[in-house]
Write a protein that holds these residues in place. Structure first.
Motif, mmCIF file in Angstrom:
data_model
loop_
_atom_site.group_PDB
_atom_site.id
_atom_site.type_symbol
_atom_site.label_atom_id
_atom_site.label_comp_id
_atom_site.label_asym_id
_atom_site.label_seq_id
_atom_site.Cartn_x
_atom_site.Cartn_y
_atom_site.Cartn_z
ATOM 1 N N VAL A 82 0.857 -1.188 0.000
ATOM 2 C CA VAL A 82 0.000 0.000 0.000
ATOM 3 C C VAL A 82 0.893 1.237 0.000
ATOM 4 C CG1 VAL A 82 -1.728 1.308 1.292
ATOM 5 C CG2 VAL A 82 -1.869 -1.199 1.191
ATOM 6 N N VAL A 83 0.672 2.109 -0.973
ATOM 7 C CA VAL A 83 1.472 3.336 -1.022
ATOM 8 C C VAL A 83 0.658 4.581 -0.677
ATOM 9 C CG1 VAL A 83 3.235 2.481 -2.597
ATOM 10 C CG2 VAL A 83 1.142 3.493 -3.535
ATOM 11 N N ALA A 84 -0.671 4.454 -0.602
ATOM 12 C CA ALA A 84 -1.501 5.595 -0.197
ATOM 13 C C ALA A 84 -2.741 5.065 0.513
ATOM 14 C CB ALA A 84 -1.907 6.443 -1.400
ATOM 15 N N ALA A 85 -3.020 5.623 1.682
ATOM 16 C CA ALA A 85 -4.200 5.253 2.460
ATOM 17 C C ALA A 85 -4.564 6.438 3.334
ATOM 18 C CB ALA A 85 -3.926 4.011 3.317
ATOM 19 N N ARG A 86 -5.841 6.575 3.623
ATOM 20 C CA ARG A 86 -6.247 7.667 4.508
ATOM 21 C C ARG A 86 -7.623 7.361 5.078
ATOM 22 N NH1 ARG A 86 -6.835 10.992 -0.288
ATOM 23 N NH2 ARG A 86 -8.895 10.559 -1.146
ATOM 24 N N PHE A 87 -7.921 7.996 6.202
ATOM 25 C CA PHE A 87 -9.282 7.970 6.713
ATOM 26 C C PHE A 87 -10.139 8.878 5.835
ATOM 27 C CE2 PHE A 87 -6.869 6.711 10.549
ATOM 28 C CZ PHE A 87 -7.480 5.494 10.752
ATOM 29 N N GLN A 88 -11.438 8.511 5.680
ATOM 30 C CA GLN A 88 -12.209 9.064 4.576
ATOM 31 C C GLN A 88 -13.382 9.957 4.972
ATOM 32 O OE1 GLN A 88 -11.176 8.496 1.531
ATOM 33 N NE2 GLN A 88 -9.956 6.633 1.611
ATOM 34 N N GLN A 89 -13.711 10.063 6.254
ATOM 35 C CA GLN A 89 -14.995 10.683 6.582
ATOM 36 C C GLN A 89 -15.028 12.197 6.376
ATOM 37 O OE1 GLN A 89 -17.536 8.830 9.543
ATOM 38 N NE2 GLN A 89 -15.928 7.343 10.004
ATOM 39 N N LYS A 90 -13.875 12.811 6.217
ATOM 40 C CA LYS A 90 -13.844 14.245 5.889
ATOM 41 C C LYS A 90 -14.069 14.490 4.398
ATOM 42 C CE LYS A 90 -8.863 14.399 5.000
ATOM 43 N NZ LYS A 90 -7.546 14.932 5.418
ATOM 44 N N CYS A 91 -14.116 13.423 3.610
ATOM 45 C CA CYS A 91 -14.089 13.562 2.153
ATOM 46 C C CYS A 91 -15.461 13.790 1.524
ATOM 47 C CB CYS A 91 -13.433 12.343 1.522
ATOM 48 S SG CYS A 91 -11.664 12.215 1.903
ATOM 49 N N ILE A 92 -16.534 13.751 2.313
ATOM 50 C CA ILE A 92 -17.843 14.133 1.785
ATOM 51 C C ILE A 92 -18.188 15.497 2.384
ATOM 52 C CG2 ILE A 92 -19.048 12.689 3.510
ATOM 53 C CD1 ILE A 92 -21.337 12.479 1.371
ATOM 54 N N ILE A 93 -18.436 16.464 1.501
ATOM 55 C CA ILE A 93 -18.655 17.837 1.929
ATOM 56 C C ILE A 93 -19.985 18.350 1.368
ATOM 57 C CG2 ILE A 93 -16.180 18.303 2.095
ATOM 58 C CD1 ILE A 93 -16.407 19.811 -0.586
ATOM 59 N N ASP A 202 -13.699 8.841 12.385
ATOM 60 C CA ASP A 202 -12.718 7.902 11.836
ATOM 61 C C ASP A 202 -12.103 7.036 12.931
ATOM 62 O OD1 ASP A 202 -12.868 8.518 9.085
ATOM 63 O OD2 ASP A 202 -11.594 10.266 9.345
ATOM 64 N N ARG A 203 -11.851 7.627 14.093
ATOM 65 C CA ARG A 203 -11.303 6.819 15.199
ATOM 66 C C ARG A 203 -12.296 5.736 15.612
ATOM 67 N NH1 ARG A 203 -9.302 11.946 16.759
ATOM 68 N NH2 ARG A 203 -11.065 12.316 18.189
ATOM 69 N N SER A 204 -13.563 6.071 15.622
ATOM 70 C CA SER A 204 -14.583 5.069 15.948
ATOM 71 C C SER A 204 -14.613 3.973 14.890
ATOM 72 C CB SER A 204 -15.960 5.737 16.061
ATOM 73 O OG SER A 204 -15.985 6.652 17.128
ATOM 74 N N TRP A 205 -14.520 4.368 13.637
ATOM 75 C CA TRP A 205 -14.500 3.378 12.548
ATOM 76 C C TRP A 205 -13.297 2.455 12.689
ATOM 77 C CZ3 TRP A 205 -11.555 1.691 8.442
ATOM 78 C CH2 TRP A 205 -12.219 1.000 7.420
ATOM 79 N N TYR A 206 -12.145 3.039 13.017
ATOM 80 C CA TYR A 206 -10.920 2.249 13.160
ATOM 81 C C TYR A 206 -11.039 1.264 14.320
ATOM 82 C CZ TYR A 206 -5.939 1.179 13.644
ATOM 83 O OH TYR A 206 -4.732 0.527 13.735
ATOM 84 N N GLY A 207 -11.820 1.598 15.334
ATOM 85 C CA GLY A 207 -12.029 0.670 16.434
ATOM 86 C C GLY A 207 -12.737 -0.604 16.000
ATOM 87 N N ILE A 208 -13.485 -0.528 14.909
ATOM 88 C CA ILE A 208 -14.202 -1.692 14.370
ATOM 89 C C ILE A 208 -13.414 -2.330 13.231
ATOM 90 C CG2 ILE A 208 -16.355 -2.457 13.285
ATOM 91 C CD1 ILE A 208 -17.679 0.028 14.612
ATOM 92 N N HIS A 209 -12.794 -1.495 12.422
ATOM 93 C CA HIS A 209 -12.021 -1.938 11.244
ATOM 94 C C HIS A 209 -10.576 -1.496 11.468
ATOM 95 C CE1 HIS A 209 -15.977 -2.270 9.194
ATOM 96 N NE2 HIS A 209 -16.248 -1.152 9.829
ATOM 97 N N PRO A 210 -9.736 -2.328 12.043
ATOM 98 C CA PRO A 210 -8.404 -1.867 12.474
ATOM 99 C C PRO A 210 -7.391 -1.740 11.335
ATOM 100 C CG PRO A 210 -8.697 -4.170 13.026
ATOM 101 C CD PRO A 210 -10.004 -3.715 12.460
#
Length: 304
Positions: A82-93, A202-210
């Motif tokens: 993986v060369v690019a990854a990010r949390f996504q919930q800020k991406c819908i505006i 995103d932190r909550s999401w990561y708690g379910i999907h690590p």
């Protein structure tokens, strides 16, 4: 006396990140290969040529594009990097100047995204559906480009914007209720995240999907794997070394966004496949074992 062999020159499309900079500058090398980098900006312009016609020997590729390419039988092989990854919930505006909007009122709304198959869009839809119960097939999805794979056909609830229409312009005027963007998120008054405190979400999401949602991986051509397997192994080793070269820069305790190896990628890819299936992004079922078979053949235990 042995005769020195010249390194194999590989046409390569790879964005400059902290973890790829040493590869692109020539600081990290391997005697088996010479990576000849194409200057492509933004990097997503490399994805369709690679997926359709394999115009590069080595290329960064969006994960959804790779999965579609695999499902359609394109001769590309995943390197588990993986060369690019990010949390996504800020991406819908949305445009707050046109009034309030929240995830509970998205049904029937018009949401723009560059392409329905865009990886950021896939992740945002997955989160909307799973976390917030949004019925994504009851949203009026408006796209501005087709998929990187010509064979792909969008679902019936997706429509193409008219020629000349632009996503941000439509968001500003109210022709779109919301929009999904990735690296090109605008910074202007009124255009704000739909999901309040996206970082906490995103932190909550990561708690379910690590894991950090995967955006881009690296692929090589099947021809390279078949004809020069040692070159494919050298590319993977260079990518690993590039990640190690910046390991000290990652904050302690923060999630590692740059997953390497099939053991680390198995769970995230299983979920990614499920999200793609639920969004009608793939023409057939794929399994992680099918995906990993090619890279295991060429990388062996190094793929782990």
């Amino acid at each position: 006396m042995s005769i020195a062999t010249q390194p194999l020159r590989l046409k390569t499309a790879l964005k400059t990140y902290p973890h790829t900079r040493a590869l692109k500058s020539g600081e990290l090398t391997d005697p088996a290969v010479e990576l000849v980098f194409e200057d492509i900006e933004p990097i997503h312009r490399a994805f369709a040529p690679m997926a359709r016609k394999q115009v590069f020997d080595v290329s960064e590729l969006a994960i959804v594009t790779y999965l579609q390419a695999k499902a359609y039988g394109k001769p590309v092989v995943l390197l588990p990097a993986v060369v690019a990854a990010r949390f996504q919930q800020k991406c819908i505006i949305y445009n707050a100047q046109h009034g309030p909007l929240d995830v509970g009122s998205l049904e029937g709304k018009r949401i723009g995204v560059r392409a329905y198959s865009q990886t950021t869009g896939m992740w945002v839809r997955a989160i909307l559906a799973e976390t917030y119960g949004v019925p994504i097939d009851r949203i009026d999805w408006v796209t501005f480009e087709g998929a990187h794979l010509e064979e792909y056909r969008e679902p019936s609830f997706v429509r193409r914007a008219q020629p000349g229409e632009a996503l941000l312009t439509m968001l500003r005027t109210g022709e779109l209720d919301a929009a999904i963007l990735g690296n090109d998120l605008p910074d202007e008054p009124g255009l704000v995240p739909l999901i309040g405190d996206a970082a906490a979400a995103d932190r909550s999401w990561y708690g379910i999907h690590p894991y950090v949602p995967i955006n881009h991986v690296v692929v090589v051509t099947k021809a390279l794997v078949d004809e020069h397997p040692q070159a494919a192994r050298a590319v993977y080793d260079l990518l690993r070394r590039g990640k190690r070269s910046v390991a000290h820069e990652r904050e302690s305790g923060k999630p590692d966004p740059l997953l390497f190896g099939i053991d680390a990628l198995r769970g995230p890819l299983e979920e990614t496949l499920a999200f793609c299936d639920s969004q009608q992004l793939l023409p057939r079922k794929l399994s992680v074992d099918e995906i990993f078979a090619d890279c295991l053949d060429v990388l062996g235990d190094a793929a782990r």
